[in-house]
Structure formats: structure tokens, C-alpha cells
Design an enzyme around this catalytic site. Structure first.
Site, PDB file in Angstrom:
ATOM      1  N   ARG A   1     -50.991 -28.221  16.226  1.00 40.61           N
ATOM      2  CA  ARG A   1     -50.802 -26.766  16.089  1.00 40.61           C
ATOM      3  C   ARG A   1     -52.178 -26.137  16.259  1.00 40.61           C
ATOM      4  O   ARG A   1     -53.091 -26.396  15.483  1.00 40.61           O
ATOM      5  CB  ARG A   1     -50.218 -26.414  14.722  1.00 40.61           C
ATOM      6  CG  ARG A   1     -50.270 -24.928  14.429  1.00 40.61           C
ATOM      7  CD  ARG A   1     -49.439 -24.505  13.253  1.00 40.61           C
ATOM      8  NE  ARG A   1     -48.038 -24.523  13.592  1.00 40.61           N
ATOM      9  CZ  ARG A   1     -47.081 -23.903  12.874  1.00 40.61           C
ATOM     10  NH1 ARG A   1     -47.397 -23.234  11.778  1.00 40.61           N
ATOM     11  NH2 ARG A   1     -45.824 -23.958  13.239  1.00 40.61           N
TER      12      ARG A   1
ATOM     13  N   HIS B   1     -43.864 -22.135  21.254  1.00 42.29           N
ATOM     14  CA  HIS B   1     -43.435 -22.855  20.039  1.00 42.29           C
ATOM     15  C   HIS B   1     -42.135 -23.618  20.373  1.00 42.29           C
ATOM     16  O   HIS B   1     -41.060 -23.306  19.879  1.00 42.29           O
ATOM     17  CB  HIS B   1     -43.201 -21.842  18.908  1.00 42.29           C
ATOM     18  CG  HIS B   1     -43.152 -22.456  17.539  1.00 42.29           C
ATOM     19  ND1 HIS B   1     -43.348 -23.809  17.297  1.00 42.29           N
ATOM     20  CD2 HIS B   1     -42.931 -21.892  16.326  1.00 42.29           C
ATOM     21  CE1 HIS B   1     -43.242 -24.031  16.002  1.00 42.29           C
ATOM     22  NE2 HIS B   1     -42.991 -22.906  15.382  1.00 42.29           N
TER      23      HIS B   1
ATOM     24  N   GLN C   1     -39.603 -25.096  17.710  1.00 41.93           N
ATOM     25  CA  GLN C   1     -38.789 -24.105  17.008  1.00 41.93           C
ATOM     26  C   GLN C   1     -37.568 -23.715  17.844  1.00 41.93           C
ATOM     27  O   GLN C   1     -36.455 -23.627  17.329  1.00 41.93           O
ATOM     28  CB  GLN C   1     -39.638 -22.862  16.706  1.00 41.93           C
ATOM     29  CG  GLN C   1     -38.881 -21.811  15.916  1.00 41.93           C
ATOM     30  CD  GLN C   1     -38.545 -22.276  14.505  1.00 41.93           C
ATOM     31  OE1 GLN C   1     -39.418 -22.673  13.778  1.00 41.93           O
ATOM     32  NE2 GLN C   1     -37.271 -22.227  14.128  1.00 41.93           N
TER      33      GLN C   1
ATOM     34  N   ASP D   1     -39.348 -11.995  14.980  1.00 42.45           N
ATOM     35  CA  ASP D   1     -40.467 -12.769  14.413  1.00 42.45           C
ATOM     36  C   ASP D   1     -41.447 -11.764  13.817  1.00 42.45           C
ATOM     37  O   ASP D   1     -41.311 -10.545  14.036  1.00 42.45           O
ATOM     38  CB  ASP D   1     -41.105 -13.595  15.551  1.00 42.45           C
ATOM     39  CG  ASP D   1     -42.127 -14.617  15.075  1.00 42.45           C
ATOM     40  OD1 ASP D   1     -42.247 -14.835  13.854  1.00 42.45           O
ATOM     41  OD2 ASP D   1     -42.820 -15.191  15.940  1.00 42.45           O
TER      42      ASP D   1
ATOM     43  N   CYS E   1     -37.658 -17.575  12.891  1.00 41.06           N
ATOM     44  CA  CYS E   1     -38.312 -18.885  12.747  1.00 41.06           C
ATOM     45  C   CYS E   1     -38.927 -19.070  11.369  1.00 41.06           C
ATOM     46  O   CYS E   1     -39.148 -20.201  10.943  1.00 41.06           O
ATOM     47  CB  CYS E   1     -39.347 -19.080  13.841  1.00 41.06           C
ATOM     48  SG  CYS E   1     -40.711 -17.903  13.785  1.00 41.06           S
TER      49      CYS E   1
ATOM     50  N   ARG F   1     -35.198 -28.131  12.065  1.00 43.75           N
ATOM     51  CA  ARG F   1     -36.487 -28.600  12.585  1.00 43.75           C
ATOM     52  C   ARG F   1     -36.616 -30.103  12.350  1.00 43.75           C
ATOM     53  O   ARG F   1     -37.075 -30.845  13.208  1.00 43.75           O
ATOM     54  CB  ARG F   1     -37.647 -27.862  11.888  1.00 43.75           C
ATOM     55  CG  ARG F   1     -37.782 -26.376  12.220  1.00 43.75           C
ATOM     56  CD  ARG F   1     -38.266 -26.131  13.633  1.00 43.75           C
ATOM     57  NE  ARG F   1     -39.548 -26.742  13.912  1.00 43.75           N
ATOM     58  CZ  ARG F   1     -40.735 -26.219  13.596  1.00 43.75           C
ATOM     59  NH1 ARG F   1     -40.812 -25.044  13.034  1.00 43.75           N
ATOM     60  NH2 ARG F   1     -41.868 -26.845  13.913  1.00 43.75           N
TER      61      ARG F   1
HETATM   62  N1  NVA Z   1     -45.212 -16.169  16.000  1.00 44.25           N
HETATM   63  C1  NVA Z   1     -45.548 -16.768  14.734  1.00 44.25           C
HETATM   64  C2  NVA Z   1     -44.659 -17.938  14.466  1.00 44.25           C
HETATM   65  C3  NVA Z   1     -44.921 -18.628  13.155  1.00 44.25           C
HETATM   66  C4  NVA Z   1     -44.058 -19.843  12.961  1.00 44.25           C
HETATM   67  C5  NVA Z   1     -47.012 -17.185  14.757  1.00 44.25           C
HETATM   68  O1  NVA Z   1     -47.479 -17.692  15.775  1.00 44.25           O
HETATM   69  O2  NVA Z   1     -47.693 -16.975  13.741  1.00 44.25           O
HETATM   70  N1   CP Z   2     -41.416 -21.730  11.842  1.00 48.66           N
HETATM   71  C1   CP Z   2     -42.533 -22.430  11.616  1.00 48.66           C
HETATM   72  O1   CP Z   2     -43.110 -23.041  12.521  1.00 48.66           O
HETATM   73  O2   CP Z   2     -42.945 -22.418  10.325  1.00 48.66           O
HETATM   74  P1   CP Z   2     -44.332 -22.933   9.752  1.00 48.66           P
HETATM   75  O3   CP Z   2     -45.404 -21.988  10.247  1.00 48.66           O
HETATM   76  O4   CP Z   2     -44.169 -22.862   8.264  1.00 48.66           O
HETATM   77  O5   CP Z   2     -44.587 -24.321  10.232  1.00 48.66           O
END
Ligand code: NVA
Ligand code: CP
Length: 313
Positions: A106, A133, A136, A229, A269, A297
Site C-alpha cells: 500500500r 484499489h 477493494q 468514498d 469501501c 475482502r
Molecule cells: N480513496 C480512499 C480509500 C481508502 C480505503 C483513500 O485512498 O484514502
Molecule cells: N477499504 C480499505 O481498504 O480499508 P483500509 O484502509 O482500512 O484498509
């Protein structure tokens, strides 16, 4: 037998046929999990997880998933590794991938995960980047199939369906576009001005897989799934105030849900901000499937890890 090296860096890294397999396999793995039936095809395999951004769901689902499949996990963050002291990503990839069987990352820019993968001896999975992502969306589509389709013919229920995306043209929106392009549904996208999706970044080939609407209500009209989101994704916190001003009308409430199909599902998500991108009446209401979505997930990523390491079983 060793598998040809495959990475999962964006949704296009698997074919429609691969997704049909992965969704059916996830259903089987989920059924075994619910029955307390052991499923341990990854005994003695090790997953390294590298987090440069915070996580709840991604960490738990990959970590628990790998242990449940008989494997082990190494959890790394920027702050407690040499990654945070500017060791080149290429060198890190060469070293880490000599010691483990699989890597989940990540991070920020997609190019970073691509550079890692180009130097890795083992499969690399995108656990979220600024641009995508995919894990997800894998869970989201599996959740839609569970609620509206048949896991034995998993892709059938997606054809011709409309997904309404309300909010930021972010990593989630880009990945929805990729999935629509590959699996044959349409995304109705409504974002505030200045936060549009970028077809080139999303990398979609078919411009008909998405339609742009200025008004979020119109985007939701007739939709089979409404999703949104956070207004500010991780890494964009400096834009928080500007985004608060721009995104006020991009909030999924009961008025937007009423414009969708009567049996439309709602997904997010998570983490969510009630009163910002979604009202409590929707996320905590009867059309919301966010808890199934979060749980899934675990099941879809088990299918994904198994497929990357062992192929189709
Ligand atoms: N769009 C959000 C998703 C978090 C799971 C982010 O990138 O922070
Ligand atoms: N939806 C998702 O990826 O959640 P986290 O940021 O908690 O991993």
C-alpha cells in the site's frame, strides 16, 4: 509446480475469465470458512505486507487470510524499515522478494509499485495506490454477485448493469472504470468540477463503459448500485478544506437512493464519514451492504493469493 510470475497491480491484470474463476473460488473459500473447514493451500508460504499509508481492513484481511491458509506474514511500514531511509525501491524489491513468496504493498504513486514489481521475483499485489484499489473492487463485485447473481455463473449478473459513482474521481473511481471496461457494465460518474476521473489514468479502452454527469442525482437514476468514498483520500490531506467546500452536494442520501432502482445496493469501501459523503440513513439503512463488502475482502484476497501462487485449482 511453480507458476509463471503474475502480479496484481491494477484490475486489468486479470482477464474476465480469470475473474469468473476468482469469484467462484472465493465463494467456495468463504463457504469453507463459515463451516470451520480448514483451507490451507499456502502452508510454509510467507507474505510480506508493506504499508506506507494507514489501514484497518486491508491489513486484517491479508494477515488473517494468510494465516488461515496456513502461511505466515511479515508486516513492514515505512517508518520501521530502510524504505523510510531512502533505500532504492528496486533494491528493496530484490531483497524482500528473495525471502518471501508474495508481497502486498500500500503506497502512493502507482509507479512505485510498478518499479517494485519489475524487480521482484515473486507476485506483487496492489493494496491501494493513489491511482487504484483493485482488491477493494474485487470484493465489491463479489458482494454484488452474492446479492444479485449466481456464484456459479458469476459474471452474468453484471452485464448491462449501472453503477453510480458519487464523489471524488479517485483510486476507487478509476478501478470501477477498469472493471466496467473488462466485465461489461457501465459506471455513471458524478464528481465536483476539478475532481473528474481521468480516462487516461484509469487506462480504460472503451469510452462507453462510463458516462459523466454533473448532477449526482442524475448519475443515480436507474442505478443498480450506488457507491461513494471519502472526499479526501490518504495523501491528499492538505486539500481538506478546499474539498469540503467543493464536495457538499456529493453526499449519498435517501433522495439519491430513491432515484436508483428500488432494489439498488449501497456500497462504501470504508472508512466512511457520516454526514459528509454519505448520510447515516443510507449507510446504516436496508440497502447498504457495507459490512458484507468489508468481510468479503478476506475471502476474495484468499482466492487471489492462492491464484497468484498456485494458479487455478
Ligand atoms: N480513496 C480512499 C480509500 C481508502 C480505503 C483513500 O485512498 O484514502
Ligand atoms: N477499504 C480499505 O481498504 O480499508 P483500509 O484502509 O482500512 O484498509
Amino acid at each position: 509446480m511453480s507458476q509463471p510470475l503474475k502480479h496484481y497491480l491494477h484490475f486489468g491484470d486479470a482477464s474476465a475469465d480469470d475473474y469468473a474463476y476468482l469469484f467462484s473460488r472465493a465463494a467456495l473459500i468463504k463457504a469453507k470458512f463459515k463451516a470451520y473447514d480448514k483451507h490451507q493451500p499456502l502452508t510454509d508460504r510467507t507474505l510480506a505486507m508493506i504499508f506506507e499509508k494507514a489501514s484497518t481492513r486491508t491489513r486484517i484481511s491479508f494477515e488473517a487470510g494468510m494465516y488461515q491458509m496456513g502461511g505466515a506474514v511479515v508486516h513492514l511500514t515505512t517508518g520501521d524499515t530502510q524504505l523510510g531511509r531512502a533505500e532504492p525501491i528496486e533494491d528493496s524489491a530484490k531483497v524482500i522478494s528473495r525471502m518471501v513468496d508474495l508481497v502486498m504493498i500500500r503506497t502512493y504513486e502507482q509507479t512505485k509499485i510498478e518499479r517494485f514489481a519489475a524487480n521482484s521475483r515473486v507476485p506483487v499485489i496492489n493494496g491501494l495506490t493513489n491511482e487504484f484499489h483493485p482488491c477493494q473492487i474485487l470484493a465489491d463485485i463479489f458482494t454484488f454477485i452474492e446479492h444479485r447473481g449466481d456464484v456459479n455463473k458469476p459474471l452474468d449478473c453484471l452485464k448491462g448493469k449501472v453503477v453510480a459513482w458519487v464523489g471524488d474521481g479517485n483510486n476507487m473511481a478509476n478501478t470501477w472504470l477498469q472493471a466496467a471496461d473488462l466485465l461489461g457494465f457501465t459506471v455513471h460518474v458524478s464528481t465536483p468540477s476539478g475532481y473528474e476521473v481521468n480516462q487516461a489514468v484509469a487506462g480504460v479502452k472503451n469510452p462507453h463503459c462510463f458516462k459523466v454527469f454533473t448532477d449526482p442525482l442524475q448519475a443515480c437514476q436507474g442505478a443498480d448500485l450506488v457507491t461513494t468514498d471519502v472526499w479526501t483520500s490518504m495523501g491528499y490531506e492538505a486539500e481538506n478544506e478546499a474539498r469540503r467546500k467543493a464536495f457538499g452536494a456529493w453526499c449519498v442520501d435517501s433522495r439519491l437512493m430513491a432515484a436508483a432502482q428500488p432494489d439498488a445496493l449501497f456500497m462504501h469501501c470504508l472508512p466512511a464519514h457520516r454526514g459528509e459523503e454519505v448520510q447515516a440513513e443510507v449507510i446504516d439503512g436496508p440497502q447498504s451492504v457495507v459490512w458484507d463488502e468489508a468481510e468479503n475482502r478476506l475471502h476474495v484476497q484468499k482466492a487471489l493469493m492462492e491464484w497468484l501462487l498456485l494458479g487455478r485449482l
